[in-house]
Design an enzyme around this catalytic site. Structure first.
Site, PDB file in Angstrom:
ATOM      1  N   SER A  11       0.855  -1.197   0.000  1.00  9.13           N
ATOM      2  CA  SER A  11       0.000   0.000   0.000  1.00  9.13           C
ATOM      3  C   SER A  11       0.882   1.234   0.000  1.00  9.13           C
ATOM      4  O   SER A  11       1.665   1.455   0.941  1.00  9.13           O
ATOM      5  CB  SER A  11      -0.873   0.016   1.250  1.00  9.13           C
ATOM      6  OG  SER A  11      -1.376   1.324   1.437  1.00  9.13           O
ATOM      7  N   HIS A  36      -1.150  -1.233  -4.433  1.00  9.02           N
ATOM      8  CA  HIS A  36      -2.433  -0.926  -3.774  1.00  9.02           C
ATOM      9  C   HIS A  36      -2.497   0.573  -3.484  1.00  9.02           C
ATOM     10  O   HIS A  36      -1.615   1.133  -2.822  1.00  9.02           O
ATOM     11  CB  HIS A  36      -2.524  -1.731  -2.476  1.00  9.02           C
ATOM     12  CG  HIS A  36      -3.811  -1.582  -1.725  1.00  9.02           C
ATOM     13  ND1 HIS A  36      -4.953  -2.291  -2.049  1.00  9.02           N
ATOM     14  CD2 HIS A  36      -4.145  -0.809  -0.654  1.00  9.02           C
ATOM     15  CE1 HIS A  36      -5.932  -1.976  -1.204  1.00  9.02           C
ATOM     16  NE2 HIS A  36      -5.464  -1.067  -0.357  1.00  9.02           N
ATOM     17  N   ASP A  38      -4.733   3.691  -1.986  1.00 10.35           N
ATOM     18  CA  ASP A  38      -5.819   3.983  -1.044  1.00 10.35           C
ATOM     19  C   ASP A  38      -6.376   5.382  -1.270  1.00 10.35           C
ATOM     20  O   ASP A  38      -5.743   6.381  -0.915  1.00 10.35           O
ATOM     21  CB  ASP A  38      -5.294   3.867   0.391  1.00 10.35           C
ATOM     22  CG  ASP A  38      -5.075   2.414   0.807  1.00 10.35           C
ATOM     23  OD1 ASP A  38      -6.026   1.619   0.699  1.00 10.35           O
ATOM     24  OD2 ASP A  38      -3.954   2.081   1.229  1.00 10.35           O
ATOM     25  N   MET A  40      -8.996   8.052  -0.145  1.00 11.07           N
ATOM     26  CA  MET A  40      -9.813   8.361   1.047  1.00 11.07           C
ATOM     27  C   MET A  40     -10.367   9.774   0.929  1.00 11.07           C
ATOM     28  O   MET A  40      -9.668  10.682   0.459  1.00 11.07           O
ATOM     29  CB  MET A  40      -8.944   8.286   2.303  1.00 11.07           C
ATOM     30  CG  MET A  40      -8.260   6.952   2.502  1.00 11.07           C
ATOM     31  SD  MET A  40      -7.389   6.934   4.079  1.00 11.07           S
ATOM     32  CE  MET A  40      -6.594   5.326   3.997  1.00 11.07           C
ATOM     33  N   HIS A  69      -8.325   1.074  -4.016  1.00  5.71           N
ATOM     34  CA  HIS A  69      -9.245   0.833  -2.898  1.00  5.71           C
ATOM     35  C   HIS A  69      -9.921   2.152  -2.565  1.00  5.71           C
ATOM     36  O   HIS A  69      -9.292   3.063  -2.022  1.00  5.71           O
ATOM     37  CB  HIS A  69      -8.418   0.297  -1.716  1.00  5.71           C
ATOM     38  CG  HIS A  69      -9.182   0.083  -0.453  1.00  5.71           C
ATOM     39  ND1 HIS A  69      -8.556  -0.145   0.757  1.00  5.71           N
ATOM     40  CD2 HIS A  69     -10.516   0.042  -0.199  1.00  5.71           C
ATOM     41  CE1 HIS A  69      -9.472  -0.320   1.693  1.00  5.71           C
ATOM     42  NE2 HIS A  69     -10.671  -0.197   1.142  1.00  5.71           N
ATOM     43  N   MET A  71     -12.123   4.390  -0.449  1.00  4.97           N
ATOM     44  CA  MET A  71     -12.760   4.600   0.859  1.00  4.97           C
ATOM     45  C   MET A  71     -13.454   5.952   0.781  1.00  4.97           C
ATOM     46  O   MET A  71     -13.026   6.942   1.390  1.00  4.97           O
ATOM     47  CB  MET A  71     -11.698   4.533   1.960  1.00  4.97           C
ATOM     48  CG  MET A  71     -11.223   3.105   2.217  1.00  4.97           C
ATOM     49  SD  MET A  71      -9.613   3.002   2.999  1.00  4.97           S
ATOM     50  CE  MET A  71      -8.576   3.210   1.553  1.00  4.97           C
ATOM     51  N   MET A 140     -11.434  -6.281   5.337  1.00  5.33           N
ATOM     52  CA  MET A 140     -10.594  -5.348   6.100  1.00  5.33           C
ATOM     53  C   MET A 140     -10.236  -5.977   7.448  1.00  5.33           C
ATOM     54  O   MET A 140     -11.113  -6.474   8.168  1.00  5.33           O
ATOM     55  CB  MET A 140     -11.334  -4.028   6.343  1.00  5.33           C
ATOM     56  CG  MET A 140     -11.573  -3.174   5.118  1.00  5.33           C
ATOM     57  SD  MET A 140     -10.082  -2.682   4.199  1.00  5.33           S
ATOM     58  CE  MET A 140      -9.124  -1.813   5.466  1.00  5.33           C
ATOM     59  N   GLY A 148      -0.673   1.396   9.715  1.00  2.82           N
ATOM     60  CA  GLY A 148      -0.008   1.170  10.994  1.00  2.82           C
ATOM     61  C   GLY A 148      -0.906   0.759  12.142  1.00  2.82           C
ATOM     62  O   GLY A 148      -0.505   0.837  13.306  1.00  2.82           O
ATOM     63  N   ASP A 175      -6.458  -6.492   4.245  1.00  4.53           N
ATOM     64  CA  ASP A 175      -5.839  -5.163   4.280  1.00  4.53           C
ATOM     65  C   ASP A 175      -5.887  -4.626   5.703  1.00  4.53           C
ATOM     66  O   ASP A 175      -6.979  -4.427   6.244  1.00  4.53           O
ATOM     67  CB  ASP A 175      -6.622  -4.254   3.315  1.00  4.53           C
ATOM     68  CG  ASP A 175      -6.031  -2.863   3.165  1.00  4.53           C
ATOM     69  OD1 ASP A 175      -4.970  -2.587   3.761  1.00  4.53           O
ATOM     70  OD2 ASP A 175      -6.646  -2.064   2.441  1.00  4.53           O
ATOM     71  N   GLY A 177      -2.682  -4.223   9.011  1.00  6.15           N
ATOM     72  CA  GLY A 177      -1.915  -4.964  10.012  1.00  6.15           C
ATOM     73  C   GLY A 177      -1.349  -6.275   9.511  1.00  6.15           C
ATOM     74  O   GLY A 177      -1.084  -7.192  10.304  1.00  6.15           O
ATOM     75  N   GLY A 197       1.246  -2.194   4.091  1.00  2.00           N
ATOM     76  CA  GLY A 197       1.873  -0.875   4.004  1.00  2.00           C
ATOM     77  C   GLY A 197       3.092  -0.818   4.890  1.00  2.00           C
ATOM     78  O   GLY A 197       4.236  -0.914   4.432  1.00  2.00           O
TER      79      GLY A 197
HETATM   80  C1  DX5 Z   1      -6.149   1.280   5.669  1.00  2.00           C
HETATM   81  C2  DX5 Z   1      -5.710   1.113   4.236  1.00  2.00           C
HETATM   82  C3  DX5 Z   1      -4.575   0.192   4.109  1.00  2.00           C
HETATM   83  C4  DX5 Z   1      -3.342   0.602   4.858  1.00  2.00           C
HETATM   84  C5  DX5 Z   1      -2.709  -0.635   5.392  1.00  2.00           C
HETATM   85  O1  DX5 Z   1      -7.310   1.993   5.738  1.00  2.00           O
HETATM   86  O2  DX5 Z   1      -6.783   0.636   3.418  1.00  2.00           O
HETATM   87  O3  DX5 Z   1      -4.303  -0.150   2.757  1.00  2.00           O
HETATM   88  O4  DX5 Z   1      -2.422   1.302   4.094  1.00  2.00           O
HETATM   89  O5  DX5 Z   1      -1.632  -0.253   6.160  1.00  2.00           O
HETATM   90  P1  DX5 Z   1      -0.850  -1.230   7.135  1.00  2.00           P
HETATM   91  O6  DX5 Z   1      -0.342  -2.371   6.324  1.00  2.00           O
HETATM   92  O7  DX5 Z   1       0.202  -0.353   7.673  1.00  2.00           O
HETATM   93  O8  DX5 Z   1      -1.840  -1.682   8.191  1.00  2.00           O
HETATM   94 ZN    ZN Z   2      -6.367  -0.280   1.414  1.00  2.00          ZN
END
Ligand code: DX5
Ligand code: ZN
Length: 230
Positions: A11, A36, A38, A40, A69, A71, A140, A148, A175, A177, A197
């Site tokens: 990500s 990937h 994101d 938002m 993705h 959001m 998710m 993070g 996606d 952690g 990520g």
């Molecule tokens: C969270 C995102 C993820 C995020 C994952 O809302 O959709 O793609 O970047 O990040 P890590 O791998 O750090 O949890």
């Molecule tokens: Zn994502």
């Protein structure tokens, strides 16, 4: 099946926002299967990143597969712009509006693969009637919005969706952690696309891209002995 076909999708939320092109080239050179992205909106999730013009700018740097993705809510007004920007897969959340069925149809009609995402609080049954319209289900494993965060165990949901999918060619993506501790759990449950990520970008940079490669290989190595229950 054994786990040779698992895809790792870094990500770029964890990349240097001032240097996306170089970051994308670096993760691909270091073994990323997908990129990937994101998107938002500061409304569906409490964070704001970027939209279709940025996705369009990323496109020439992606030689693998651009997995976008969303959001955001509403989704539908953004579909054509994302297709024009060059997204290969567009994933929308079931929670983003009342007409996810129509949204998935529209994503495919615009020429992209369609993904459907579920927040941790949404049950597996929310996608049962959507599977014939979906190329991927995104489970998710954090509440979306930030990188993070701590992994939330969704393995029972992943198993139940894998059962519902049966013989259909539909990816299950996870996606949030995901690292070398949590990847084996979700893969054993039936996930086959791992977004990561923090675990990919940690300690690396475009000046030290080999760290990205080490991080990606550490996730792959954690899957060595995992068999999926299919
Ligand atoms: C969270 C995102 C993820 C995020 C994952 O809302 O959709 O793609 O970047 O990040 P890590 O791998 O750090 O949890
Ligand atoms: Zn994502």
């Amino acid at each position: 099946m054994t786990c040779t076909g698992i895809k790792i999708a870094p990500s770029i939320l964890s990349a240097d926002f001032a240097d996306f092109g170089a970051e994308i080239r670096a993760i691909e050179a270091q073994g990323a299967d997908w990129v990937h992205v994101d998107v938002m909106d500061g409304h569906f999730v409490p964070n704001l990143t970027f939209g279709p013009p940025a996705v369009r700018a990323f496109r020439p740097h992606v030689t693998t597969f651009m997995d976008v993705h969303l959001m955001i809510a509403p989704v539908d007004p953004c579909i054509d712009a994302c297709a024009g920007a060059g997204a290969d897969m567009l994933t929308a959340h079931v929670e983003a509006g009342p007409h996810i069925h129509r949204t998935l149809q529209a994503i495919r009609a615009a020429g992209m693969k369609a993904g459907v995402a579920l927040n941790p609080g949404t049950p597996a049954e929310a996608v049962t009637e959507l599977l014939d319209l979906a190329d991927m289900v995104l489970v998710m494993t954090v509440n979306p919005g930030f990188g993070g965060q701590k992994f939330i165990d969704m393995t029972a949901k992943i198993r139940s969706i894998r059962d519902a999918i049966g013989d259909r060619e539909i990816y299950i993506q996870v996606d949030g952690g995901i690292d070398s501790e949590t990847a084996p759990l979700v893969v054993a449950a039936g996930a086959d696309v791992l977004v990561a990520g923090t675990a990919v970008f940690r300690d690396g940079s475009v000046a030290r891209p080999e760290i990205y490669g080490q991080n990606i290989r550490a996730i792959r190595a954690s899957l060595k002995d995992i068999r999926q229950a299919r």
